[in-house]
Design an enzyme around this catalytic site. Structure first.
Site, mmCIF file in Angstrom:
data_model
loop_
_atom_site.group_PDB
_atom_site.id
_atom_site.type_symbol
_atom_site.label_atom_id
_atom_site.label_comp_id
_atom_site.label_asym_id
_atom_site.label_seq_id
_atom_site.Cartn_x
_atom_site.Cartn_y
_atom_site.Cartn_z
ATOM 1 N N ARG A 48 -2.212 -14.353 4.792
ATOM 2 C CA ARG A 48 -3.029 -13.763 5.620
ATOM 3 C C ARG A 48 -2.354 -13.695 7.199
ATOM 4 N NH1 ARG A 48 -7.284 -10.128 4.543
ATOM 5 N NH2 ARG A 48 -8.509 -10.489 6.445
ATOM 6 N N TYR A 89 -12.272 -2.327 -3.093
ATOM 7 C CA TYR A 89 -12.786 -2.289 -1.861
ATOM 8 C C TYR A 89 -14.471 -2.382 -1.808
ATOM 9 C CZ TYR A 89 -8.360 -2.107 0.380
ATOM 10 O OH TYR A 89 -7.013 -2.054 0.722
ATOM 11 N N THR A 129 -5.841 -7.069 11.058
ATOM 12 C CA THR A 129 -6.018 -5.698 10.103
ATOM 13 C C THR A 129 -5.290 -4.617 11.237
ATOM 14 O OG1 THR A 129 -8.057 -6.186 9.359
ATOM 15 C CG2 THR A 129 -7.638 -3.742 9.384
ATOM 16 N N ASN A 162 -1.683 -0.437 7.357
ATOM 17 C CA ASN A 162 -1.387 -1.388 7.822
ATOM 18 C C ASN A 162 -0.642 -2.204 6.672
ATOM 19 O OD1 ASN A 162 -3.250 -2.048 5.943
ATOM 20 N ND2 ASN A 162 -4.574 -3.164 7.445
ATOM 21 N N PHE A 184 -15.522 4.294 7.178
ATOM 22 C CA PHE A 184 -14.415 4.693 7.026
ATOM 23 C C PHE A 184 -13.971 4.609 5.495
ATOM 24 C CE2 PHE A 184 -14.254 0.148 7.696
ATOM 25 C CZ PHE A 184 -13.627 -0.476 6.612
ATOM 26 N N HIS A 232 -1.690 -5.406 1.751
ATOM 27 C CA HIS A 232 -3.202 -6.080 1.486
ATOM 28 C C HIS A 232 -2.808 -7.409 1.148
ATOM 29 C CE1 HIS A 232 -7.255 -7.024 0.026
ATOM 30 N NE2 HIS A 232 -6.598 -7.652 -1.049
ATOM 31 N N GLU A 275 -9.863 -10.140 -7.214
ATOM 32 C CA GLU A 275 -8.762 -9.174 -6.917
ATOM 33 C C GLU A 275 -7.760 -9.390 -8.036
ATOM 34 O OE1 GLU A 275 -7.546 -9.379 -3.039
ATOM 35 O OE2 GLU A 275 -9.685 -8.740 -2.126
ATOM 36 N N ARG A 318 2.268 -6.890 10.009
ATOM 37 C CA ARG A 318 1.527 -5.513 10.461
ATOM 38 C C ARG A 318 1.888 -5.316 12.088
ATOM 39 N NH1 ARG A 318 -4.365 -6.876 7.792
ATOM 40 N NH2 ARG A 318 -3.972 -5.882 5.872
ATOM 41 N N LYS A 367 0.994 -1.109 0.006
ATOM 42 C CA LYS A 367 0.048 -0.094 0.009
ATOM 43 C C LYS A 367 0.851 1.468 0.102
ATOM 44 C CE LYS A 367 -3.780 -2.350 2.695
ATOM 45 N NZ LYS A 367 -4.737 -2.371 3.672
HETATM 46 P P1 IDP Z 1 -8.089 -6.453 5.867
HETATM 47 O O1 IDP Z 1 -7.129 -5.696 5.054
HETATM 48 O O2 IDP Z 1 -7.258 -7.065 7.112
HETATM 49 O O3 IDP Z 1 -8.579 -7.360 5.441
HETATM 50 P P2 IDP Z 1 -10.485 -4.977 6.042
HETATM 51 O O4 IDP Z 1 -11.578 -5.157 7.020
HETATM 52 O O5 IDP Z 1 -10.842 -5.845 4.812
HETATM 53 O O6 IDP Z 1 -9.331 -5.487 6.536
HETATM 54 O O7 IDP Z 1 -10.348 -3.568 5.493
HETATM 55 C C1 IDP Z 1 -9.566 -2.972 4.443
HETATM 56 C C2 IDP Z 1 -8.920 -2.020 4.756
HETATM 57 O O8 IDP Z 1 -9.384 -0.910 5.166
HETATM 58 C C3 IDP Z 1 -7.756 -2.380 5.916
HETATM 59 O O9 IDP Z 1 -6.647 -3.160 5.591
HETATM 60 C C4 IDP Z 1 -7.431 -0.947 6.397
HETATM 61 O O10 IDP Z 1 -6.242 -0.485 5.461
HETATM 62 C C5 IDP Z 1 -8.718 -0.361 6.200
HETATM 63 N N1 IDP Z 1 -9.354 -0.208 7.501
HETATM 64 C C6 IDP Z 1 -10.218 -1.189 8.041
HETATM 65 N N2 IDP Z 1 -11.044 -1.035 9.054
HETATM 66 C C7 IDP Z 1 -10.835 0.526 9.131
HETATM 67 C C8 IDP Z 1 -11.228 1.542 10.131
HETATM 68 O O11 IDP Z 1 -12.218 1.114 10.882
HETATM 69 N N3 IDP Z 1 -11.018 2.713 9.943
HETATM 70 C C9 IDP Z 1 -9.967 2.974 8.709
HETATM 71 N N4 IDP Z 1 -9.441 1.895 7.849
HETATM 72 C C10 IDP Z 1 -10.028 0.437 8.173
HETATM 73 MG MG MG Z 2 -10.368 -7.605 3.924
#
Ligand code: IDP
Ligand code: MG
Length: 155
Positions: free
Chosen positions: A87, A51, A93, A114, A59, A117, A128, A104, A11
């Protein structure tokens, strides 16, 4: 167990913090085979497509701003159970909660920034990979170290 492919993104924070080399090293060291790799700028349209499940969440506007703020590097990695393995390598996350030893957990303190992805399941991975790569941009080759990465019945 199955040989899988996962879509990985370095990212914008990963690019800006110049961590791509270190993190690619961890992915290779784990035993994943690289089958595709490119740098690109994520547009608003691409962010919404990638996304899609998050577009309606509170968010999302900040996530879109973040993911479009600098280029990303997209990778496709292949290996036994590659989706789950990646993962686990990424960690949960939120970098503040992610276990030490994960990417992470070791490199960040943010829920949004983080670094990397990884696809969360086979359907997401297929979707994807199709978003980021044309079929001819993915490479089939036999890694010469493959014989020493895992046993034949694990491939
Ligand atoms: P993941 O990347 O661990 O699968 P997801 O819940 O799919 O997590 O969320 C996608 C991305 O959105 C996260 O990697 C992070 O960059 C961002 N994100 C997730 N939850 C939040 C939040 O509550 N606030 C701000 N950004 C978030
Ligand atoms: Mg995800």
């Amino acid at each position: 167990m199955a040989t899988e492919r996962s879509l990985i993104l370095f990212k914008p924070d990963c690019i800006q913090r110049r961590l791509c080399g270190q993190l690619l090293c961890r992915i290779e060291n784990k035993g994943m085979k690289l089958v595709g790799m490119k740098m690109l700028q994520v547009t608003q349209e691409l962010a919404r497509e990638h996304y899609a499940e998050h577009v309606e969440k509170p968010f999302y506007p900040l996530l879109e701003e973040f993911i479009t703020a600098a280029p990303v590097i997209a990778l496709v990695v292949e290996g036994p159970d590659a989706i789950g393995v990646m993962r686990n390598l990424l960690g949960t996350t939120n970098g503040r909660d992610a276990a030490l030893g994960t990417i992470r957990g070791d490199y960040g303190v943010s829920r949004q920034m983080n670094l990397v992805h990884g696809s969360d399941g086979p359907e997401a991975a297929a979707r994807e990979i199709d978003i980021y790569f044309r079929p001819e941009e993915l490479y089939d080759y036999t890694p010469t170290l493959g014989e020493w990465v895992c046993a034949d019945d694990e491939k």
